[in-house]
Scaffold this motif. Structure first.
Motif, mmCIF file in Angstrom:
data_model
loop_
_atom_site.group_PDB
_atom_site.id
_atom_site.type_symbol
_atom_site.label_atom_id
_atom_site.label_comp_id
_atom_site.label_asym_id
_atom_site.label_seq_id
_atom_site.Cartn_x
_atom_site.Cartn_y
_atom_site.Cartn_z
ATOM 1 N N PRO A 459 -6.332 1.062 6.419
ATOM 2 C CA PRO A 459 -5.705 -0.228 6.146
ATOM 3 C C PRO A 459 -4.541 -0.044 5.159
ATOM 4 C CG PRO A 459 -8.097 -0.348 5.910
ATOM 5 C CD PRO A 459 -7.754 1.099 6.049
ATOM 6 N N PRO A 460 -3.534 -0.905 5.213
ATOM 7 C CA PRO A 460 -2.358 -0.760 4.345
ATOM 8 C C PRO A 460 -2.689 -0.700 2.862
ATOM 9 C CG PRO A 460 -1.924 -2.346 6.079
ATOM 10 C CD PRO A 460 -3.373 -2.016 6.173
ATOM 11 N N ASP A 461 -3.720 -1.456 2.406
ATOM 12 C CA ASP A 461 -4.020 -1.456 0.972
ATOM 13 C C ASP A 461 -4.525 -0.109 0.497
ATOM 14 O OD1 ASP A 461 -6.385 -1.743 2.402
ATOM 15 O OD2 ASP A 461 -7.343 -2.979 0.868
ATOM 16 N N ARG A 462 -5.212 0.637 1.378
ATOM 17 C CA ARG A 462 -5.695 1.960 0.978
ATOM 18 C C ARG A 462 -4.562 2.987 0.991
ATOM 19 N NH1 ARG A 462 -11.767 2.151 3.760
ATOM 20 N NH2 ARG A 462 -12.450 0.145 2.873
ATOM 21 N N VAL A 463 -3.670 2.862 1.938
ATOM 22 C CA VAL A 463 -2.491 3.732 1.932
ATOM 23 C C VAL A 463 -1.688 3.498 0.652
ATOM 24 C CG1 VAL A 463 -0.358 4.360 3.128
ATOM 25 C CG2 VAL A 463 -2.392 3.755 4.452
ATOM 26 N N ASP A 464 -1.613 2.234 0.250
ATOM 27 C CA ASP A 464 -0.847 1.896 -0.957
ATOM 28 C C ASP A 464 -1.475 2.524 -2.199
ATOM 29 O OD1 ASP A 464 1.311 0.314 -2.261
ATOM 30 O OD2 ASP A 464 -0.410 -0.665 -3.227
ATOM 31 N N ILE A 465 -2.812 2.591 -2.260
ATOM 32 C CA ILE A 465 -3.466 3.251 -3.408
ATOM 33 C C ILE A 465 -3.041 4.705 -3.496
ATOM 34 C CG2 ILE A 465 -5.687 3.951 -4.384
ATOM 35 C CD1 ILE A 465 -6.938 1.503 -3.061
ATOM 36 N N PHE A 466 -3.043 5.389 -2.341
ATOM 37 C CA PHE A 466 -2.665 6.801 -2.348
ATOM 38 C C PHE A 466 -1.195 6.952 -2.757
ATOM 39 C CE2 PHE A 466 -1.478 10.939 -0.716
ATOM 40 C CZ PHE A 466 -2.587 11.716 -0.997
ATOM 41 N N ARG A 467 -0.319 6.064 -2.252
ATOM 42 C CA ARG A 467 1.108 6.129 -2.590
ATOM 43 C C ARG A 467 1.306 5.929 -4.091
ATOM 44 N NH1 ARG A 467 2.518 2.133 0.130
ATOM 45 N NH2 ARG A 467 2.983 3.189 2.104
ATOM 46 N N ARG A 468 0.568 4.985 -4.676
ATOM 47 C CA ARG A 468 0.682 4.744 -6.114
ATOM 48 C C ARG A 468 0.242 5.967 -6.915
ATOM 49 N NH1 ARG A 468 -2.317 -0.640 -7.784
ATOM 50 N NH2 ARG A 468 -1.869 0.310 -9.823
ATOM 51 N N TRP A 469 -0.799 6.639 -6.430
ATOM 52 C CA TRP A 469 -1.276 7.848 -7.130
ATOM 53 C C TRP A 469 -0.206 8.929 -7.104
ATOM 54 C CZ3 TRP A 469 -2.956 12.763 -4.951
ATOM 55 C CH2 TRP A 469 -3.576 13.599 -5.882
ATOM 56 N N VAL A 470 0.433 9.099 -5.953
ATOM 57 C CA VAL A 470 1.501 10.108 -5.845
ATOM 58 C C VAL A 470 2.681 9.736 -6.761
ATOM 59 C CG1 VAL A 470 3.209 11.147 -4.286
ATOM 60 C CG2 VAL A 470 0.851 10.772 -3.505
ATOM 61 N N ASP A 471 3.106 8.477 -6.700
ATOM 62 C CA ASP A 471 4.276 8.038 -7.475
ATOM 63 C C ASP A 471 4.033 8.066 -8.982
ATOM 64 O OD1 ASP A 471 5.565 7.657 -5.101
ATOM 65 O OD2 ASP A 471 5.260 5.478 -5.044
ATOM 66 N N SER A 472 2.755 7.930 -9.384
ATOM 67 C CA SER A 472 2.469 7.864 -10.832
ATOM 68 C C SER A 472 2.148 9.216 -11.451
ATOM 69 C CB SER A 472 1.280 6.923 -11.061
ATOM 70 O OG SER A 472 0.096 7.421 -10.430
#
Length: 476
Positions: A459-472
């Protein structure tokens, strides 16, 4: 005879059923898991029967807070013994004490019919297979007779006083253990019940307490689940010593005697040879050292082959018949287990053939081999085409707040199922922060385009969690 068996039951082996409380067990010789692994008990021990203990199978007092009642349900299946007459055998059955273990219906469906009437067709199978199925019944609901005479002594063999903690199910008692109430009086039994073997409720919901009525299936009673990181051995996956023994007994009773090639090889083997082979396979497949402890280890196994001059035709037939016996015994048939199972049979039988030749000099002090999954193909290492899709439970996903730091252990690792980890294990470990950090860009790219996981996009919200981890900065 299995070395665990004795000529007479231990006279003071007893299970005392405490009113609305646990089982108080005294002087039982063997206490085993469903895999056949043994635990040494103190002289007296309390076993949980409310299903709530946090220290299963032992009692921790939870029955008090749970308001457990040991009373029978008035609407339970009636105590009634039926007789099914066949051409060679009569089968006795009391549904009122059936624990629904499936040993009869799963293993001999031509005779025992789940959900159908009549329940039993006594002429629907081979006589020896019917007798084996009746004797395997763990609840004592089944018995048989020949020419109108019940064969109670054959149904109730002399065995050591033992308790098996079945998988997610009842306690299975064998060996004539006395079952008494708090005052020391015999617990009343249903008509035709075996006193040598019976099943006691462990989930707390039986309609026929203290005996099991199969309610553990309906209430979804389960034992503590191993850690997701636990990798089962072949021994565990096969079902342990009991499953391997079921297979070897079928092999030596059903297939070997009728085979002109393999039969002569085993003409002079000891009566307990099936137990010995099951113990060997248990040890080889990663279980306890049953064979080494009971029979003598590698040198003992080698001695059974020396001078037999096993031919290639005999070896190949042995492998084929043992594979058929595994099917009959309902050992797991998933590709991963069968690949490892057959690989060992091929490897071990070829070494046995080599050691059996007249000019052979087998090395005497080799260790017992320990077999493992083939090429890291373990259960869960691929997505099954027929199994239900494994979802990440929503409750296990911690959604970080807008300004909350995203960490690997708390937020990222729970997103990856065990199946995801296994399917990627040949590349890197999805549960390792360092490995995921190294491959983060590629993982994110695949998550965003929906090609990872391999059985459906996140789901998009889980992809977003991973993206935030990479970006942070990909913190641990």
């Amino acid at each position: 005879m299995d070395q665990r068996e004795t000529t007479h039951p231990v006279p003071d082996a007893e299970i005392r059923v405490e009113r609305n409380g646990p089982y108080l067990v005294s002087h039982v010789e063997h206490f085993t898991s469903w895999l056949g692994e043994e635990t040494q008990l103190e002289e007296q021990v309390k076993l949980c029967r409310c299903g709530q203990s946090r220290t299963k199978p032992f009692c921790d007092g939870s029955h008090t807070g749970a308001g457990f009642s040991g009373e029978k349900d008035p609407n339970r299946v009636p105590d009634k013994r039926d007789v099914y007459e066949g051409q060679q055998i009569e089968i006795f059955d009391n549904r009122g004490i059936c624990a629904h273990s499936g040993y009869c219906t799963d293993r001999l469906a031509t005779v025992f019919h789940a959900g159908q009437e009549p329940f039993i067709t006594p002429s629907g199978g081979r006589l020896d297979e019917i007798i084996h199925a009746v004797r395997a019944c763990p609840s004592g609901a089944l018995s048989y007779g020949i020419d109108g005479v019940e064969a109670r002594r054959q149904v109730d063999p002399d065995r050591a006083a033992s308790i098996e903690v079945s998988k997610d199910g009842p306690y299975r008692i064998t060996g004539g253990v006395r079952l008494v109430d708090e005052q020391g009086n015999d617990v009343p039994r249903a008509e035709g019940s075996s006193r040598e073997h019976f099943s006691l409720c462990r989930c707390g919901h039986s309609q026929n307490k203290p005996f099991c009525s199969g309610m553990h299936w309906y209430v979804k009673f389960v034992d503590p689940v191993p850690s997701a990181e636990h990798e089962p051995t072949l021994f565990e996956w096969a079902g342990g010593f009991p499953a391997l023994l079921r297979m070897t007994r079928i092999f030596y009773a059903k297939y070997v005697p009728e085979d002109p090639l393999v039969g002569p090889l085993f003409a002079n083997m000891s009566p307990d040879h099936p137990e010995r082979v099951a113990a060997w396979l248990s040890e080889v497949f990663g279980g306890p050292a049953f064979y080494s402890e009971r029979y003598g280890g590698y040198s003992r196994m080698i001695s059974q082959h020396v001078g037999k001059n096993i031919s290639e035709e005999q070896r190949a037939r042995w492998v084929k018949m043992l594979c058929q016996s595994a099917d009959d015994a309902r050992l797991p048939d998933d590709p991963e287990f069968r690949a490892a199972f057959v690989a060992y049979l091929e490897w071990g039988s070829r070494i046995g053939k080599e050691n059996s030749q007249q000019n052979a000099s087998p090395p005497p002090n080799m260790p017992v081999p320990r077999w493992w999954w083939v090429c890291n193909a373990k259960p869960g290492s691929r997505v099954s085409a027929v199994a239900p899709k494994e979802e990440v439970p929503a409750s296990s996903v911690a959604i970080p707040g807008p300004n909350e730091p995203v960490g690997f252990a708390e937020h990222i690792k729970p997103l990856f199922r065990k199946m995801d980890r296994e399917s990627m294990s040949f590349v890197f470990d999805l549960w390792s922060p360092g490995a995921v950090r190294q491959h983060a860009a590629e993982v994110l790219k695949r998550l965003e385009n929906g090609t990872m996981p391999c059985d459906g996009a996140w789901p998009p919200d889980r992809v977003d969690i991973f993206r935030r981890w990479v970006d942070s900065g990909m913190a641990d």
